[in-house]
Motif scaffolding. Structure first.
Motif, PDB file in Angstrom:
ATOM      1  N   GLU A 155       0.822  -1.215   0.000  1.00  0.00           N
ATOM      2  CA  GLU A 155       0.000   0.000   0.000  1.00  0.00           C
ATOM      3  C   GLU A 155       0.852   1.260   0.000  1.00  0.00           C
ATOM      4  N   MET A 156       2.156   1.125   0.073  1.00  0.00           N
ATOM      5  CA  MET A 156       3.053   2.270   0.241  1.00  0.00           C
ATOM      6  C   MET A 156       3.154   3.097  -1.035  1.00  0.00           C
ATOM      7  N   THR A 157       2.905   4.396  -0.953  1.00  0.00           N
ATOM      8  CA  THR A 157       3.133   5.231  -2.137  1.00  0.00           C
ATOM      9  C   THR A 157       4.628   5.533  -2.239  1.00  0.00           C
ATOM     10  N   ASN A 158       5.085   5.768  -3.460  1.00  0.00           N
ATOM     11  CA  ASN A 158       6.499   6.128  -3.645  1.00  0.00           C
ATOM     12  C   ASN A 158       6.810   7.432  -2.931  1.00  0.00           C
ATOM     13  N   GLU A 159       5.823   8.305  -2.879  1.00  0.00           N
ATOM     14  CA  GLU A 159       6.034   9.607  -2.234  1.00  0.00           C
ATOM     15  C   GLU A 159       6.330   9.416  -0.732  1.00  0.00           C
ATOM     16  N   THR A 160       5.527   8.582  -0.082  1.00  0.00           N
ATOM     17  CA  THR A 160       5.760   8.326   1.346  1.00  0.00           C
ATOM     18  C   THR A 160       7.118   7.656   1.550  1.00  0.00           C
ATOM     19  N   TRP A 161       7.401   6.657   0.710  1.00  0.00           N
ATOM     20  CA  TRP A 161       8.685   5.946   0.828  1.00  0.00           C
ATOM     21  C   TRP A 161       9.856   6.929   0.773  1.00  0.00           C
ATOM     22  N   ARG A 162       9.849   7.803  -0.245  1.00  0.00           N
ATOM     23  CA  ARG A 162      10.942   8.760  -0.437  1.00  0.00           C
ATOM     24  C   ARG A 162      11.008   9.752   0.732  1.00  0.00           C
ATOM     25  N   GLU A 163       9.816  10.220   1.157  1.00  0.00           N
ATOM     26  CA  GLU A 163       9.772  11.184   2.270  1.00  0.00           C
ATOM     27  C   GLU A 163      10.417  10.606   3.531  1.00  0.00           C
ATOM     28  N   VAL A 164      10.053   9.361   3.828  1.00  0.00           N
ATOM     29  CA  VAL A 164      10.551   8.741   5.066  1.00  0.00           C
ATOM     30  C   VAL A 164      12.061   8.509   4.961  1.00  0.00           C
ATOM     31  N   PHE A 165      12.520   8.110   3.787  1.00  0.00           N
ATOM     32  CA  PHE A 165      13.972   7.935   3.615  1.00  0.00           C
ATOM     33  C   PHE A 165      14.697   9.279   3.682  1.00  0.00           C
ATOM     34  N   ALA A 166      14.113  10.313   3.098  1.00  0.00           N
ATOM     35  CA  ALA A 166      14.761  11.637   3.146  1.00  0.00           C
ATOM     36  C   ALA A 166      14.922  12.089   4.586  1.00  0.00           C
ATOM     37  N   PHE A 167      13.879  11.900   5.378  1.00  0.00           N
ATOM     38  CA  PHE A 167      13.886  12.390   6.758  1.00  0.00           C
ATOM     39  C   PHE A 167      14.814  11.562   7.655  1.00  0.00           C
ATOM     40  N   ASN A 168      14.809  10.240   7.462  1.00  0.00           N
ATOM     41  CA  ASN A 168      15.523   9.359   8.403  1.00  0.00           C
ATOM     42  C   ASN A 168      16.892   8.889   7.934  1.00  0.00           C
ATOM     43  N   MET A 169      17.155   8.968   6.630  1.00  0.00           N
ATOM     44  CA  MET A 169      18.458   8.489   6.118  1.00  0.00           C
ATOM     45  C   MET A 169      19.207   9.598   5.401  1.00  0.00           C
ATOM     46  N   ASP A 170      18.577  10.263   4.430  1.00  0.00           N
ATOM     47  CA  ASP A 170      19.294  11.304   3.671  1.00  0.00           C
ATOM     48  C   ASP A 170      19.805  12.382   4.625  1.00  0.00           C
ATOM     49  N   SER A 171      19.005  12.723   5.620  1.00  0.00           N
ATOM     50  CA  SER A 171      19.376  13.779   6.568  1.00  0.00           C
ATOM     51  C   SER A 171      20.685  13.430   7.277  1.00  0.00           C
ATOM     52  N   ILE A 172      20.853  12.150   7.601  1.00  0.00           N
ATOM     53  CA  ILE A 172      22.074  11.712   8.293  1.00  0.00           C
ATOM     54  C   ILE A 172      23.268  11.790   7.334  1.00  0.00           C
ATOM     55  N   HIS A 173      23.040  11.385   6.091  1.00  0.00           N
ATOM     56  CA  HIS A 173      24.116  11.482   5.092  1.00  0.00           C
ATOM     57  C   HIS A 173      24.535  12.944   4.913  1.00  0.00           C
ATOM     58  N   TRP A 174      23.554  13.828   4.762  1.00  0.00           N
ATOM     59  CA  TRP A 174      23.899  15.239   4.544  1.00  0.00           C
ATOM     60  C   TRP A 174      24.596  15.825   5.777  1.00  0.00           C
ATOM     61  N   GLY A 175      24.126  15.439   6.954  1.00  0.00           N
ATOM     62  CA  GLY A 175      24.770  15.932   8.181  1.00  0.00           C
ATOM     63  C   GLY A 175      26.232  15.501   8.224  1.00  0.00           C
ATOM     64  N   CYS A 176      26.477  14.209   7.962  1.00  0.00           N
ATOM     65  CA  CYS A 176      27.857  13.700   8.002  1.00  0.00           C
ATOM     66  C   CYS A 176      28.699  14.354   6.917  1.00  0.00           C
ATOM     67  N   LYS A 177      28.132  14.430   5.713  1.00  0.00           N
ATOM     68  CA  LYS A 177      28.873  14.958   4.563  1.00  0.00           C
ATOM     69  C   LYS A 177      29.387  16.381   4.827  1.00  0.00           C
ATOM     70  N   HIS A 178      28.568  17.189   5.476  1.00  0.00           N
ATOM     71  CA  HIS A 178      28.975  18.579   5.688  1.00  0.00           C
ATOM     72  C   HIS A 178      29.630  18.810   7.048  1.00  0.00           C
ATOM     73  N   ALA A 179      29.429  17.901   7.992  1.00  0.00           N
ATOM     74  CA  ALA A 179      30.065  18.078   9.313  1.00  0.00           C
ATOM     75  C   ALA A 179      31.499  17.563   9.327  1.00  0.00           C
ATOM     76  N   ILE A 180      31.742  16.452   8.633  1.00  0.00           N
ATOM     77  CA  ILE A 180      33.066  15.807   8.746  1.00  0.00           C
ATOM     78  C   ILE A 180      34.214  16.746   8.336  1.00  0.00           C
ATOM     79  N   PRO A 181      34.097  17.485   7.224  1.00  0.00           N
ATOM     80  CA  PRO A 181      35.210  18.406   6.902  1.00  0.00           C
ATOM     81  C   PRO A 181      35.430  19.450   8.003  1.00  0.00           C
ATOM     82  N   LEU A 182      34.348  19.931   8.635  1.00  0.00           N
ATOM     83  CA  LEU A 182      34.488  20.911   9.722  1.00  0.00           C
ATOM     84  C   LEU A 182      35.170  20.262  10.925  1.00  0.00           C
TER      85      LEU A 182
END
Ligand SMILES: NC(=O)c1ccc[n+]([C@@H]2O[C@H](COP(=O)([O-])OP(=O)(O)OC[C@H]3O[C@@H](n4cnc5c(N)ncnc54)[C@H](O)[C@@H]3O)[C@@H](O)[C@H]2O)c1
Length: 267
Positions: free
Chosen positions: A105-132
């Motif tokens: 029953e999962m829409t692609n929109e929900t799937w992407r939203e949940v991954f953006a919030f719970n996984m992409d956010s961590i990647h972006w945080g690490c990507k920009h924090a590690i050089p600092l």
């Protein structure tokens, strides 16, 4: 070695309330300068003001964890305000169980939203924090994942999958940047009585989840904040790439044990 964060600067995502707020309050209490970030601008500023009023050093800033540019801007602002970045607690996350239930029953929109919030956010945080962090000689990253990453459940398939991806990502960051003195660890909370958990989870689900707790009380945001502060500190300086459950023992309990206990009349 005691858990001491004096001289360190931290940024925490999802810090207006719940686990992120507790982590910020505890880290500030141990001496860290803390940038609290959250989509709820008024809430995060109030949380930072409360820490400042209690004698800590804190700033609150609006940030959307689903947006890479917003995370980067908050990390840059944190570094500019405190002169360094030593700690990142990637904590923002969650799901809407009404939309995130079962695969078919999962829409692609929900799937992407949940991954953006719970996984992409961590990647972006690490990507920009590690050089600092590397510029300052190293740092510690703590990712809030979930017990849902370690099991299968009848609902929240996108959330559990995204948190499992974040747990795996934690190990990759630990291996890829450990030699630069970057440590990256994850915390898997069980049910923690935060405003969000109480709001989104139906009472019967809360009852089912707490049934497997081995301890006589429920989880508190401070249970996670204390571990985040420890993992961020030099006291945890040889711990890297680990996933630590904070769940009152519910995750290690046999699936049938709570029922067995009832049958055995042990209460
Ligand atoms: N509470 C639990 O039982 C539990 C269990 C396992 C894992 N977790 C995880 O712990 C973390 C914190 O959860 P919590 O229970 O403290 O939740 P909470 O809702 O109490 O707090 C989450 C905070 O994140 C903020 N937020 C929401 N969307 C955001 C966005 N796009 N950008 C930035 N901030 C945003 C909210 O405004 C809120 O202040 C989450 O990653 C959650 O998945 C919680």
């Amino acid at each position: 070695m005691t858990i001491e964060l004096t001289g360190k600067a931290a940024m925490i995502t999802g810090a207006a309330q719940g686990i992120g707020e507790a982590s910020a309050r505890i880290m500030a209490g141990r001496g860290a300068a803390v940038m609290l970030t959250d989509i709820n601008e008024a809430g995060v500023k109030a949380a930072a003001a409360a820490i400042t009023a209690a004698g800590g050093r804190a700033i609150g800033m609006a940030m959307d964890a689903r947006d890479e540019a917003s995370i980067r801007a908050a990390l840059d602002a944190s570094c500019a305000a405190f002169g360094r970045l030593d700690i990142l607690h990637n904590n923002a996350g969650g799901t809407d169980p009404a939309r995130d239930a079962q695969a078919l029953e999962m829409t692609n929109e929900t799937w992407r939203e949940v991954f953006a919030f719970n996984m992409d956010s961590i990647h972006w945080g690490c990507k920009h924090a590690i050089p600092l962090m590397i510029a300052g000689g190293g740092g510690a990253i703590v990712n809030t994942v979930s017990g849902a990453a370690l099991v299968g459940m009848s609902n929240q398939i996108a959330y559990g999958s995204a948190k499992a991806a974040a747990a795996s990502y934690t190990r990759y960051i630990a291996v890829q940047y450990g030699h630069k003195n970057i440590r990256c660890n994850a915390i898997a909370p069980g049910l923690i009585m935060t405003p969000n958990a109480l709001e989104v989870l139906p009472a019967n689900i809360v009852k089912a989840l707490t049934k497997h707790n081995t301890l006589p009380r429920n989880g508190r945001p401070e249970d996670i904040g204390e571990l985040a502060a420890f993992l961020a500190s030099d006291a945890a300086g040889y711990i890297n790439g680990q996933l630590i459950r904070v769940d009152g023992g519910s995750g290690i309990r046999s699936a049938h044990d709570a029922d067995n206990r009832d049958i055995m009349g042990l209460g």
